[in-house]
Motif scaffolding. Structure first.
Motif, PDB file in Angstrom:
ATOM      1  N   LEU A 156       5.485  25.786  58.802  1.00  0.00           N
ATOM      2  CA  LEU A 156       6.162  24.994  57.386  1.00  0.00           C
ATOM      3  C   LEU A 156       7.133  24.862  57.813  1.00  0.00           C
ATOM      4  O   LEU A 156       7.811  25.361  58.652  1.00  0.00           O
ATOM      5  CB  LEU A 156       5.735  26.078  56.276  1.00  0.00           C
ATOM      6  N   PRO A 157       8.077  23.630  57.464  1.00  0.00           N
ATOM      7  CA  PRO A 157       9.339  23.857  57.964  1.00  0.00           C
ATOM      8  C   PRO A 157      10.687  25.175  57.041  1.00  0.00           C
ATOM      9  O   PRO A 157      10.022  25.676  56.158  1.00  0.00           O
ATOM     10  CB  PRO A 157      10.267  22.045  56.761  1.00  0.00           C
ATOM     11  N   PRO A 158      11.600  24.913  57.868  1.00  0.00           N
ATOM     12  CA  PRO A 158      12.505  26.161  57.130  1.00  0.00           C
ATOM     13  C   PRO A 158      12.615  26.512  56.018  1.00  0.00           C
ATOM     14  O   PRO A 158      12.630  27.684  55.371  1.00  0.00           O
ATOM     15  CB  PRO A 158      13.280  27.084  58.235  1.00  0.00           C
ATOM     16  N   ILE A 159      12.761  25.304  54.788  1.00  0.00           N
ATOM     17  CA  ILE A 159      12.772  25.337  53.211  1.00  0.00           C
ATOM     18  C   ILE A 159      12.056  26.019  53.153  1.00  0.00           C
ATOM     19  O   ILE A 159      12.775  27.113  51.880  1.00  0.00           O
ATOM     20  CB  ILE A 159      13.592  23.554  53.730  1.00  0.00           C
ATOM     21  N   ASP A 160      11.026  26.022  52.604  1.00  0.00           N
ATOM     22  CA  ASP A 160      10.059  26.719  52.590  1.00  0.00           C
ATOM     23  C   ASP A 160       9.919  28.140  52.458  1.00  0.00           C
ATOM     24  O   ASP A 160       9.739  28.527  51.182  1.00  0.00           O
ATOM     25  CB  ASP A 160       8.723  26.264  52.917  1.00  0.00           C
ATOM     26  N   THR A 161       9.934  28.803  53.841  1.00  0.00           N
ATOM     27  CA  THR A 161      10.784  30.159  53.994  1.00  0.00           C
ATOM     28  C   THR A 161      11.300  30.972  53.359  1.00  0.00           C
ATOM     29  O   THR A 161      11.837  31.368  52.600  1.00  0.00           O
ATOM     30  CB  THR A 161      10.651  30.614  55.035  1.00  0.00           C
ATOM     31  N   PHE A 162      12.494  29.432  53.003  1.00  0.00           N
ATOM     32  CA  PHE A 162      13.994  30.186  52.328  1.00  0.00           C
ATOM     33  C   PHE A 162      14.066  30.509  50.896  1.00  0.00           C
ATOM     34  O   PHE A 162      13.959  31.139  49.842  1.00  0.00           O
ATOM     35  CB  PHE A 162      14.979  28.615  52.272  1.00  0.00           C
ATOM     36  N   GLU A 163      12.958  29.407  50.412  1.00  0.00           N
ATOM     37  CA  GLU A 163      12.386  29.780  49.067  1.00  0.00           C
ATOM     38  C   GLU A 163      11.578  30.079  48.485  1.00  0.00           C
ATOM     39  O   GLU A 163      11.516  31.165  47.125  1.00  0.00           O
ATOM     40  CB  GLU A 163      11.858  28.153  48.159  1.00  0.00           C
ATOM     41  N   LEU A 164      10.894  30.920  49.736  1.00  0.00           N
ATOM     42  CA  LEU A 164       9.669  31.598  49.478  1.00  0.00           C
ATOM     43  C   LEU A 164      10.976  33.492  49.131  1.00  0.00           C
ATOM     44  O   LEU A 164      10.080  33.993  48.887  1.00  0.00           O
ATOM     45  CB  LEU A 164       8.641  31.617  50.755  1.00  0.00           C
ATOM     46  N   PHE A 165      11.663  33.321  50.066  1.00  0.00           N
ATOM     47  CA  PHE A 165      12.401  34.279  50.167  1.00  0.00           C
ATOM     48  C   PHE A 165      13.482  34.647  48.694  1.00  0.00           C
ATOM     49  O   PHE A 165      13.668  35.486  48.946  1.00  0.00           O
ATOM     50  CB  PHE A 165      13.002  33.894  51.838  1.00  0.00           C
ATOM     51  N   PRO A 188       8.727  20.881  60.678  1.00  0.00           N
ATOM     52  CA  PRO A 188       8.424  22.228  61.049  1.00  0.00           C
ATOM     53  C   PRO A 188       8.766  22.995  61.979  1.00  0.00           C
ATOM     54  O   PRO A 188       9.158  22.647  63.474  1.00  0.00           O
ATOM     55  CB  PRO A 188       6.660  21.538  61.504  1.00  0.00           C
ATOM     56  N   VAL A 189       8.504  24.448  61.694  1.00  0.00           N
ATOM     57  CA  VAL A 189       8.907  25.275  62.947  1.00  0.00           C
ATOM     58  C   VAL A 189       8.812  25.556  64.068  1.00  0.00           C
ATOM     59  O   VAL A 189       9.201  25.266  65.250  1.00  0.00           O
ATOM     60  CB  VAL A 189       8.850  26.845  61.685  1.00  0.00           C
ATOM     61  N   ARG A 190       7.599  25.084  63.805  1.00  0.00           N
ATOM     62  CA  ARG A 190       6.576  24.736  65.334  1.00  0.00           C
ATOM     63  C   ARG A 190       7.567  24.118  66.073  1.00  0.00           C
ATOM     64  O   ARG A 190       7.033  23.788  67.253  1.00  0.00           O
ATOM     65  CB  ARG A 190       5.370  24.589  64.867  1.00  0.00           C
ATOM     66  N   LYS A 191       7.805  23.000  65.442  1.00  0.00           N
ATOM     67  CA  LYS A 191       8.088  22.291  66.211  1.00  0.00           C
ATOM     68  C   LYS A 191       9.888  22.523  66.689  1.00  0.00           C
ATOM     69  O   LYS A 191      10.826  21.716  67.499  1.00  0.00           O
ATOM     70  CB  LYS A 191       8.385  20.860  65.210  1.00  0.00           C
ATOM     71  N   SER A 221      13.154  24.384  68.720  1.00  0.00           N
ATOM     72  CA  SER A 221      13.494  24.980  69.528  1.00  0.00           C
ATOM     73  C   SER A 221      13.921  26.446  69.146  1.00  0.00           C
ATOM     74  O   SER A 221      13.669  26.349  67.920  1.00  0.00           O
ATOM     75  CB  SER A 221      14.805  24.402  70.595  1.00  0.00           C
ATOM     76  N   LEU A 222      13.827  27.668  70.409  1.00  0.00           N
ATOM     77  CA  LEU A 222      13.329  28.672  70.198  1.00  0.00           C
ATOM     78  C   LEU A 222      15.173  29.606  69.499  1.00  0.00           C
ATOM     79  O   LEU A 222      14.948  30.107  68.897  1.00  0.00           O
ATOM     80  CB  LEU A 222      14.113  29.667  71.356  1.00  0.00           C
ATOM     81  N   GLY A 223      16.056  28.391  70.386  1.00  0.00           N
ATOM     82  CA  GLY A 223      18.059  28.696  69.822  1.00  0.00           C
ATOM     83  C   GLY A 223      17.742  28.023  68.277  1.00  0.00           C
ATOM     84  O   GLY A 223      17.994  28.915  67.212  1.00  0.00           O
ATOM     85  N   GLN A 224      17.160  27.249  68.115  1.00  0.00           N
ATOM     86  CA  GLN A 224      16.806  26.464  67.175  1.00  0.00           C
ATOM     87  C   GLN A 224      16.178  27.217  65.163  1.00  0.00           C
ATOM     88  O   GLN A 224      16.764  28.202  64.466  1.00  0.00           O
ATOM     89  CB  GLN A 224      16.379  25.107  66.433  1.00  0.00           C
ATOM     90  N   ARG A 225      15.309  27.755  65.483  1.00  0.00           N
ATOM     91  CA  ARG A 225      14.678  28.452  65.227  1.00  0.00           C
ATOM     92  C   ARG A 225      15.436  30.231  65.142  1.00  0.00           C
ATOM     93  O   ARG A 225      15.019  30.749  63.725  1.00  0.00           O
ATOM     94  CB  ARG A 225      13.187  28.932  65.782  1.00  0.00           C
ATOM     95  N   MET A 226      15.665  30.586  66.191  1.00  0.00           N
ATOM     96  CA  MET A 226      16.431  31.873  65.815  1.00  0.00           C
ATOM     97  C   MET A 226      18.021  31.768  65.315  1.00  0.00           C
ATOM     98  O   MET A 226      17.785  33.209  63.976  1.00  0.00           O
ATOM     99  CB  MET A 226      17.082  32.556  66.913  1.00  0.00           C
TER     100      MET A 226
END
Lengths: 264, 336
Positions: free
Chosen positions: B113-122, B153-156, B158-163
């Protein structure tokens, strides 16, 4: 009460997110769900052929077998669709994947369990619901009773899975044993309980509570016995308490790990 | 007043021993033997509000185990710890509202899922008010430059962007302490730099206390004012980053590529020529003996230089040197 309400709302949000995650891969989700549906169907065909030649098995006729299948499939489907990580708990513990949940302010066990929705079990869930249309009664009480018993069976499925998954706290890599015990539970639950006597029957009502996810619900729906229903509710509550206790005790032995992970 | 206090904190693991080969496996199955390993051997330290602390050491030194005890993930075998007045392993849940943690190898964002979804979960997880959450999210999106990434979506990513998204997610609830365990692991130079800048900005704006473990000397230099080095589960160095640099980070590795073949008479004084190729050289320099600019000037006098790279030695080398010094002078107490 307010706390419980908040936790339930949080679980609801996890389920919504899990569903959104499933929808990301619609084709894979549909293939797995349909595959499981067909798998269950083939098993039933075997029983239909069997009852063509024999009248009954220990008091079970085709109708009871359909009902038994319906309960096990629906109970299993509800359990592993919503608590999608229940079957992976041993793996989580052995690989140190509880770290993420332990740093967050929510009860660890429900957070782990509901953080993933199982796609294959949606097929079981649908199958279980469909079975009712073949053999269920359509008065006001019967469908409610069917659903209540299936939910209780789901609770027992999840509890058993968590308790056996907690073996990983003690034995490290217990994933295989965990999987085998879950399969044992499913296998025994799919046969008429009258086939089992003595020690095995005792085991199926205690250590591996397969009777409570199949045979007992069938009995409840057919006899409409309030005592039996209350007994099953008691077993479900006890199994949740036992699961929580075993997990909390095991958590003290948790050793984390350094494996690379991806949360799903 | 210290916000983190550790007193003689210990963690002992029991490890199953196995001789090599199939025979060893059978023997271990029938007669298992166990060995006790002290991952953390009685660490004591204090940390003040707003400090930027690097907690470094080689692999297996006990860094992650210490962080895991401080965040309540692991129970210690003995000793005491207090984080913001809480005993982490006993009051894990209460503590978690006030700390954030990033384990570089263990993502917390939902992968599909996109980071925004995890942000909302948090936001649900930390029970943030919707308006406060939106305000905080927008601030972090700007601080970590996440505008383009929020809906991918997080899977798309890069590692730097994800971190960057991971760190932003762990700051949504305004923690007072941020535990960072190898946050830059696997990132390229640009991604590391972006992440460090964002963390530094957050520290400056919010007086965020940072407890960092890393194998990257660059992280330590860019972010931290104090360094604690541990090895074999014990603190062997505890001082400022500048003191660490002064005392131990005095070696540089300089790689040079010339615009022509390396001159035959090429040599360097007061430095060690590690490697000599047809078009380039690699030199180790002790900056206490000769300054970097002086050496570079001398190199440029030989031939036109196409490329030059000045690197710190690997952290393992630095730690080894610290450990060697520590053993030589038989320090009973860590240097402070």
């Amino acid at each position: 009460m307010q706390r419980l309400n908040k936790e339930l709302r949080f679980i609801g949000h996890l389920i919504k997110l899990g569903l959104a995650g499933l929808m990301e891969y619609r084709a894979s989700f549909l293939m797995q769900a349909v595959g499981m549906f067909i798998n269950n169907g083939v098993y039933l065909v075997f029983w239909m052929l069997f009852f063509d030649r024999f009248k009954d098995v220990k008091g079970y006729q085709l109708e009871q077998i359909f009902l038994l299948f319906g309960f096990v499939a629906l109970g299993f489907g509800i359990a592993y669709t919503f608590a999608g990580n229940a079957g992976r708990l041993a793996e989580f513990i052995a690989q140190g994947r509880l770290d993420y949940y332990l740093t967050l302010p929510r009860p660890v066990l429900p957070h782990v369990l509901f953080s993933r929705m199982g796609s294959f079990s949606v097929g079981d869930l649908t199958f279980g619901l469909m079975m009712y249309f073949f053999v269920g009664k359509f008065d006001l009480l019967s469908p409610i009773l069917y659903l209540v018993c299936a939910v209780l069976a789901a609770v027992i499925f999840v509890s058993f899975s968590v308790i056996t998954g907690c073996l990983a706290f003690y034995f490290g890599n217990a994933s295989f044993v965990h999987m085998q015990l879950q399969n044992t539970m499913i296998t025994f639950s799919l046969y008429p309980i009258g086939l089992f006597q003595g020690t095995i029957r005792l085991i199926l009502f205690t250590l591996i509570p397969a009777a409570f996810v199949g045979a007992v619900p069938v009995e409840i729906v057919q006899t409409r016995s309030p005592e039996l229903l209350l007994g099953m509710i008691g077993v479900a509550i006890f199994s949740v308490l036992l699961m929580t206790f075993v997990f909390q005790v095991g958590l003290r032995r948790y050793e984390s790990g350094s494996a690379l992970h991806v949360n799903l | 007043m210290p916000i983190i206090t550790l007193q003689e904190l210990k963690k002992v693991f029991r490890l199953k021993q196995k001789a090599p080969g199939l025979r060893g496996s059978f023997r271990a199955l029938l007669r298992p033997e166990y060995q006790t390993v002290e991952a953390v051997k009685g660490i004591s330290l204090e940390m003040e509000q707003g400090e930027l602390l690097a907690f470094i050491g080689p692999n297996g030194a006990g860094k992650s185990t210490t962080i895991k005890m401080l965040t309540g993930i692991l129970y210690p075998s003995s000793g005491e710890a207090s984080v913001l007045g809480y005993i982490p392993w006993q009051q894990r849940r209460e503590l978690s509202y006030h700390i954030g943690s990033i384990f570089g190898q263990k993502p917390q964002l939902w992968y599909h899922l996109p980071p925004i979804d995890t942000f909302e979960l948090f936001a649900h997880l930390y029970e943030l008010e919707p308006s406060a959450f939106r305000q905080r999210r927008d601030f972090l999106v700007e601080a970590f430059s996440l505008e383009e990434l929020l809906h991918v979506p997080v899977r798309k990513l890069s590692l730097g962007q994800r971190m960057r998204c991971e760190v932003a997610a762990s700051l949504l609830h305004r923690p007072r302490i941020l535990f960072l365990d190898e946050p830059t692991i696997g990132l390229d130079v640009v991604a590391k730099q972006k992440l460090r800048e964002a963390i530094k900005l957050l520290h400056e704006q919010e007086k965020l206390t940072i407890f960092l473990t890393s194998h990257d000397v660059g992280d330590v230099e860019a972010l931290c004012r104090r360094v604690i080095v541990i090895n074999h589960g014990q603190v062997i160095f505890d001082d400022t980053t500048s003191a660490l640099k002064r005392r131990f980070l005095h070696k540089k590795i300089i790689s040079v590529r010339f615009g022509q073949p390396v001159p035959e008479d090429f040599s360097v004084k007061n430095a060690t020529l590690l490697k000599r190729g047809e078009w380039g050289v690699k030199i180790e320099l002790d900056t206490r003996v000769r300054p970097v600019d002086n050496l570079i000037q001398a190199i440029m006098n030989y031939a036109p230089v196409m490329d030059i790279n000045v690197e710190d030695p690997p952290m393992e080398d630095v730690i080894r040197e610290i450990y060697a010094v520590e053993e030589t002078i038989h320090l009973k107490e860590p240097v402070r």
